[in-house]
Design a protein around this motif. Structure first.
Motif, PDB file in Angstrom:
ATOM      1  N   LEU A 260       9.949  -1.290  -0.415  1.00  0.00           N
ATOM      2  CA  LEU A 260       9.346  -0.070  -0.965  1.00  0.00           C
ATOM      3  C   LEU A 260       8.232   0.434  -0.048  1.00  0.00           C
ATOM      4  O   LEU A 260       8.104   1.641   0.199  1.00  0.00           O
ATOM      5  CB  LEU A 260       8.798  -0.333  -2.364  1.00  0.00           C
ATOM      6  N   LEU A 261       7.430  -0.487   0.458  1.00  0.00           N
ATOM      7  CA  LEU A 261       6.336  -0.112   1.351  1.00  0.00           C
ATOM      8  C   LEU A 261       6.885   0.502   2.636  1.00  0.00           C
ATOM      9  O   LEU A 261       6.392   1.531   3.118  1.00  0.00           O
ATOM     10  CB  LEU A 261       5.506  -1.358   1.664  1.00  0.00           C
ATOM     11  N   SER A 262       7.937  -0.095   3.184  1.00  0.00           N
ATOM     12  CA  SER A 262       8.526   0.391   4.425  1.00  0.00           C
ATOM     13  C   SER A 262       9.116   1.790   4.261  1.00  0.00           C
ATOM     14  O   SER A 262       9.072   2.606   5.188  1.00  0.00           O
ATOM     15  CB  SER A 262       9.607  -0.587   4.897  1.00  0.00           C
ATOM     16  N   SER A 264       7.990   4.033   2.273  1.00  0.00           N
ATOM     17  CA  SER A 264       6.917   4.907   1.751  1.00  0.00           C
ATOM     18  C   SER A 264       7.117   5.243   0.279  1.00  0.00           C
ATOM     19  O   SER A 264       6.711   6.302  -0.190  1.00  0.00           O
ATOM     20  CB  SER A 264       6.815   6.196   2.580  1.00  0.00           C
ATOM     21  N   GLU A 265       7.728   4.323  -0.466  1.00  0.00           N
ATOM     22  CA  GLU A 265       7.920   4.497  -1.896  1.00  0.00           C
ATOM     23  C   GLU A 265       6.899   3.710  -2.703  1.00  0.00           C
ATOM     24  O   GLU A 265       6.933   3.700  -3.936  1.00  0.00           O
ATOM     25  CB  GLU A 265       9.340   4.068  -2.284  1.00  0.00           C
ATOM     26  N   LEU A 266       5.989   3.037  -2.013  1.00  0.00           N
ATOM     27  CA  LEU A 266       4.905   2.288  -2.639  1.00  0.00           C
ATOM     28  C   LEU A 266       3.699   2.373  -1.728  1.00  0.00           C
ATOM     29  O   LEU A 266       3.835   2.286  -0.504  1.00  0.00           O
ATOM     30  CB  LEU A 266       5.310   0.825  -2.838  1.00  0.00           C
ATOM     31  N   ASP A 267       2.521   2.559  -2.314  1.00  0.00           N
ATOM     32  CA  ASP A 267       1.276   2.608  -1.554  1.00  0.00           C
ATOM     33  C   ASP A 267       0.517   1.316  -1.811  1.00  0.00           C
ATOM     34  O   ASP A 267       0.291   0.944  -2.962  1.00  0.00           O
ATOM     35  CB  ASP A 267       0.445   3.823  -1.988  1.00  0.00           C
ATOM     36  N   ALA A 268       0.120   0.620  -0.748  1.00  0.00           N
ATOM     37  CA  ALA A 268      -0.553  -0.668  -0.904  1.00  0.00           C
ATOM     38  C   ALA A 268      -1.952  -0.530  -1.497  1.00  0.00           C
ATOM     39  O   ALA A 268      -2.526  -1.516  -1.963  1.00  0.00           O
ATOM     40  CB  ALA A 268      -0.627  -1.392   0.439  1.00  0.00           C
ATOM     41  N   GLN A 269      -2.514   0.667  -1.483  1.00  0.00           N
ATOM     42  CA  GLN A 269      -3.818   0.921  -2.105  1.00  0.00           C
ATOM     43  C   GLN A 269      -4.897  -0.066  -1.651  1.00  0.00           C
ATOM     44  O   GLN A 269      -5.529  -0.764  -2.441  1.00  0.00           O
ATOM     45  CB  GLN A 269      -3.672   0.899  -3.625  1.00  0.00           C
ATOM     46  N   VAL A 270      -5.092  -0.134  -0.350  1.00  0.00           N
ATOM     47  CA  VAL A 270      -6.158  -0.955   0.215  1.00  0.00           C
ATOM     48  C   VAL A 270      -7.441  -0.127   0.201  1.00  0.00           C
ATOM     49  O   VAL A 270      -7.578   0.837   0.945  1.00  0.00           O
ATOM     50  CB  VAL A 270      -5.810  -1.418   1.649  1.00  0.00           C
ATOM     51  N   GLY A 271      -8.365  -0.513  -0.664  1.00  0.00           N
ATOM     52  CA  GLY A 271      -9.600   0.239  -0.824  1.00  0.00           C
ATOM     53  C   GLY A 271     -10.753  -0.296   0.004  1.00  0.00           C
ATOM     54  O   GLY A 271     -11.808   0.351   0.098  1.00  0.00           O
ATOM     55  N   TRP A 272     -10.596  -1.478   0.568  1.00  0.00           N
ATOM     56  CA  TRP A 272     -11.626  -2.077   1.435  1.00  0.00           C
ATOM     57  C   TRP A 272     -10.892  -2.848   2.520  1.00  0.00           C
ATOM     58  O   TRP A 272     -10.013  -3.651   2.232  1.00  0.00           O
ATOM     59  CB  TRP A 272     -12.523  -3.018   0.644  1.00  0.00           C
ATOM     60  N   ARG A 273     -11.288  -2.611   3.778  1.00  0.00           N
ATOM     61  CA  ARG A 273     -10.650  -3.307   4.897  1.00  0.00           C
ATOM     62  C   ARG A 273     -11.684  -3.568   5.969  1.00  0.00           C
ATOM     63  O   ARG A 273     -12.453  -2.681   6.345  1.00  0.00           O
ATOM     64  CB  ARG A 273      -9.503  -2.462   5.455  1.00  0.00           C
TER      65      ARG A 273
END
Length: 300
Positions: A260-262, A264-273
């Motif tokens: 799904l991530l590959s 673009s059907e899911l967003d990993a939603q990384v809010g801090w990196r």
């Protein structure tokens, strides 16, 4: 090898390299993600040299001796109940998935516990096509995945957050409505994906439809859930609460999420990196609810 250890807080230490079993691959870690539970609820009995951490992504540097799993050089995302916060990780080949070259390993590292928990919890609700599903703690790591995956399953998703600022981005992820806590919910819901517990879980229970179901996933509220069944008798219909525990092995579910991530059907939603030498800052931001989604640490 170098690792993050609780000594007593997150700091660097030198620990022995892991020795993989025949069914384990040895992975050079590129990124790890932090989860609320592994920080907030860590045991006081952790040894000084114990390497914690559930989620990690990296590159296989030694394939499993039994021939299972990917070859040397494969990019992978991995899960285990310990061992992620280090330069090397020995991981069961049933707990990893190959990551395509077009997917950032730091984003893949955000998938295991939060993503698989949300995926399995949505499945536990059964068919949600056209049904109202409430997600509590929707701005957190599990919550943001749950909003997306429930919406993909056809649900009318209602995202519950603690403040208006925490609602940022949730409509774009699939939330049809946003409320400030279950107490402000209008109408009843069929399903609840509860990551908070405590009073919010009780309030959600009072608002179930007939034969509705709650998946009690998390305890972020750090308070007991008290349900007044006298009140429930007048306010709620027939419904139930199920204690949710994520099931292993993770390999198939991780592969689904990576796909799904590959696409673009899911967003990993990384809010801090940030780099892993900022682990304390990331952990503090996570515990004080200043991260929307996941916190990810990258290794040199």
């Amino acid at each position: 090898m170098k690792a993050l250890i609780f000594n007593p807080d997150l700091s660097f230490g030198v620990v022995p390299d892991p020795v993989p079993s025949p069914a384990q691959a040895l992975v050079q870690v590129s990124a790890v993600s932090l989860n609320f539970g592994e920080i907030a609820f860590r045991s006081a009995q952790i040894r000084p040299d114990h390497v914690s951490g559930w989620d990690a992504a990296g590159v296989v540097v030694r394939a499993a001796a039994d021939g299972s799993g990917p070859a040397v050089g494969a990019r992978v995302v991995t899960f285990g109940w310990s061992g992620a916060w280090a330069e090397l990780r020995a991981v069961d080949t049933t707990e990893l998935a190959v990551v395509p070259d077009d997917v950032d390993l730091a984003l893949a590292a955000a998938l295991p516990v939060a993503g698989v928990t949300a995926l399995q919890a949505v499945r536990r609700l059964g068919s949600v096509q056209g049904r109202r599903v409430l997600v509590t703690g929707a701005s957190g790591g599990v919550g943001r995945y749950a909003v997306q995956l429930a919406a993909r399953a056809g649900a009318h998703v209602i995202a519950s957050v603690g403040s208006a600022s925490r609602a940022e981005g949730l409509p774009e992820l699939g939330a049809a409505e946003v409320v400030l806590g279950p107490a402000n919910l209008r109408g009843r819901v069929y399903g609840v994906l509860d990551t908070v517990g405590g009073q919010q879980l009780a309030e959600a229970f009072y608002r179930l439809e007939d034969d509705g179901v709650i998946q009690a996933i998390g305890r972020a509220a750090k308070e007991p859930t008290v349900i007044d069944f006298e009140e429930a008798g007048s306010r709620s219909l027939r419904g139930r609460i199920e204690n949710f525990n994520v099931s292993t092995p993770f390999a198939d579910d991780l592969a689904e999420l990576v796909g799904l991530l590959s696409r673009s059907e899911l967003d990993a939603q990384v809010g801090w990196r940030g780099p892993w030498d900022q682990a304390m800052a990331a952990a503090d931001a996570l515990l004080t609810r200043r991260v929307q989604g996941k916190a990810v640490l990258t290794l040199p």
